[in-house]
Design an enzyme around this catalytic site. Sequence first.
Site, PDB file in Angstrom:
ATOM      1  CD  GLU A   1      -2.892  -1.446   2.142  1.00  0.00           C
ATOM      2  OE1 GLU A   1      -3.051  -0.535   2.968  1.00  0.00           O
ATOM      3  OE2 GLU A   1      -3.449  -2.558   2.218  1.00  0.00           O
TER       4      GLU A   1
ATOM      5  CD  GLU B   1      -8.108   0.452   3.450  1.00  0.00           C
ATOM      6  OE1 GLU B   1      -9.055  -0.173   3.959  1.00  0.00           O
ATOM      7  OE2 GLU B   1      -6.955   0.011   3.408  1.00  0.00           O
TER       8      GLU B   1
ATOM      9  CD  GLU C   1      -8.163  -8.024   9.357  1.00  0.00           C
ATOM     10  OE1 GLU C   1      -8.485  -7.344   8.388  1.00  0.00           O
ATOM     11  OE2 GLU C   1      -7.032  -8.563   9.475  1.00  0.00           O
TER      12      GLU C   1
ATOM     13  CD  GLU D   1      -5.321  -5.875   4.664  1.00  0.00           C
ATOM     14  OE1 GLU D   1      -5.844  -4.810   4.296  1.00  0.00           O
ATOM     15  OE2 GLU D   1      -5.975  -6.806   5.151  1.00  0.00           O
TER      16      GLU D   1
HETATM   17  C1  NOJ Z   1      -8.195  -3.273   5.925  1.00  0.00           C
HETATM   18  C2  NOJ Z   1      -9.153  -3.468   4.806  1.00  0.00           C
HETATM   19  O1  NOJ Z   1      -8.657  -2.970   3.603  1.00  0.00           O
HETATM   20  C3  NOJ Z   1     -10.438  -2.806   5.183  1.00  0.00           C
HETATM   21  O2  NOJ Z   1     -11.341  -2.875   4.094  1.00  0.00           O
HETATM   22  C4  NOJ Z   1     -10.991  -3.494   6.395  1.00  0.00           C
HETATM   23  O3  NOJ Z   1     -12.167  -2.846   6.794  1.00  0.00           O
HETATM   24  C5  NOJ Z   1      -9.992  -3.460   7.544  1.00  0.00           C
HETATM   25  N1  NOJ Z   1      -8.724  -3.920   7.094  1.00  0.00           N
HETATM   26  C6  NOJ Z   1     -10.443  -4.324   8.712  1.00  0.00           C
HETATM   27  O4  NOJ Z   1     -10.488  -5.658   8.311  1.00  0.00           O
END
Ligand code: NOJ
Length: 681
Positions: free
Chosen positions: A181, A488, A385, A464
């Site tokens: 990123e 984001e 996640e 990621e």
């Molecule tokens: C990073 C991700 O790109 C995002 O979309 C997500 O909300 C957060 N991590 C938490 O998982």
Amino acid sequence: MGSKKIKYSVIALGGALLAAASANARPVAQASSPDGAVSVAVTIDGDGRAAYSVTRKGKPILAPSRLGFLFTDAVKIDRRLNVTGQEVRDFDETWTQPWGEWQSIRNRYRELKVHLKESTALARVFTVTFRLYEDGVGFRYEFPEQPQMANSNIAEELTEFAFASDGIAWWKPAFLWNREEYLYNKTPLSAVANADTPVTIKMADGTHVALHEAALVDYSGMAVARTEGNTLRAALHPGAGEPKVQKKGAWSTPWRTLIIADDPAGIYHSHLMLNLNEPNKLGDVSYIKPGKFAGVWWNMIKGEWSWARGPKHGATNANVKRYIDFASENKIPHLLVEGWNVGWDGDWFGNGYDMDFAQPTEDFDADMLVAYGKKKGVRLVGHHETGGAATHYEKQFDKAFKFAADRDYMVVKTGYVTDAAQMERQDGDGKTLREWHQGQWMVNHQLRVIEKAAEYKIGIDSHEPVKGTGLHRTYPNWVAREGMRGMEYNAWVGAKNPPEHEANVVFTRMLEGPMDFTPGVLSLKGSEDSDILSTIAKQLALYVVIYSPVQMVADTPENYAKYPKEMKFIRDVPTDWQDTRVLNGEIGDFVTIARKERGGNNWYIGAVGDEEAREISFKLDFLTPGKSYKAEIYRDGDDADYRTEKRHSIVIESKTLSSTDDLNMRIAPGGGFAIRLVESK
Ligand code: NOJ
Ligand code: CA
């Protein structure tokens, strides 16, 4: 059509190719793409070092570039090589993508296999296989099983890419803490440092080249590092320790790829990466139905809601029902909910050990919400996640995917939020190893996720991730990934993507395949009321410009309620295409893309610019001749500007257009436009 063998003959050893070989190097093999445009020549020098060079239309692209490997426990492969044989064959087939930017793809190449053997006592043998396309070349190393290489412990790959001239390179740094990123750098090629691929280069004569890889399986991701002059060399992503790649028995590398074209549009139009991947291994993937998704998300990213339980928890029954209503009213078939499961309380960043992907929080009644969504035509999107706890995730694969499949989820979004080199791996001996996101172990982990998800007929949107190398051809349930700074960043104060970002991303990151960019933040607001560096028309354009079969409608229902006219475009725009044409573009400056919907006759056009205002004109000759189209145009207002309160200034107008028309459009600073062309009956 299938493949057929043709006899190899040394024809037309082009003068340029011979000249490219250094004085004491002798040409040992050469071949050209079936149309004659792209040629490769292999030479061996006086020390027995092998090199390859590439030309296009007679012009040198790569000067002789060395081949070889370093091992942790064996002498390197580099010198004292002889050619023991070579083969050429032609291949031509047309295949169909279950979803994608093009429905039908032609895969036509000439393959040259060069067999090499060391003249040393070790006498290791390997083959370098080149596939030559009209739009570039891919090559890989293939090692057969041989007793002196029962285990191959690769310390580094010595493959070089010695560009024949300097140029301008668009590249992002490799091996830094924030993984993939980073914004793209634009520098002379001769100033590239460590770069992740794709690296896109405009050479001195204007030829565009994109350097990347295809079919990254059971190997580590290839970054590149500049050695001297215009030469880049493979720099493999590390793992938890030495070696970088471990192999047993026979093995091959991923394809090292160069897309070569006259201009940026030509680079985007290439199918070389997909073609170098194996055909669909999953069979019927009709369970993947491209479509949009809303999300209990933007408020979390902005910091107004939390993933963790507590007073700010976002994934509550009440919020989710409200978002389902919004999705349903706008014919959005899916809704992502993050923070729905146990494990987020406390510090989850880089610490996913509490994550349980089958255990909803008390205020998220999964079964009730799934039933509520079903009544309204909305399915939930799962979210796993891991916080980088990859082994912890693997241990609960079956219960996690069963939970999702039992609730009819089509897609699960995965996440690996932890710094580079901090991924957790446990092999059962109680020790924790720290892996890199693109090292061999994680490359294999990501594929284990895909295969497990496929067992449950679920698609994966990886965040990621490991970079895209066309594996979505082989595993069409790998619907999207992140792997670059998406929307984001625009939520965060001090981290906004600059206006040129998307015009960079199209010709770099997007060459990897679909990106979950999460467009459509019509409020143009991030946290603390901070402004996004975009006009509202550009947010609509992103639905056409940035491709993903699962495309997010990222803003909140309350914000969308303020923009009912703009919302119509988001409702209308599809996420699956029969055809795609890049009409114009300069990397980092602007790009216009036209796409034809699958299963219909309508076209959509999107264009984005950078910080400058500009006028662009283009032909509509891709439309069906003799038909007229109603164009619904969403363009920047004359006073629109990403730097002022006029970033919301938009003109929405209709025109009747046909294939003989030209369109002249103005893009505001930080702007863009979106057009829907509806064929008249
Ligand atoms: C990073 C991700 O790109 C995002 O979309 C997500 O909300 C957060 N991590 C938490 O998982
Ligand atoms: Ca620019």
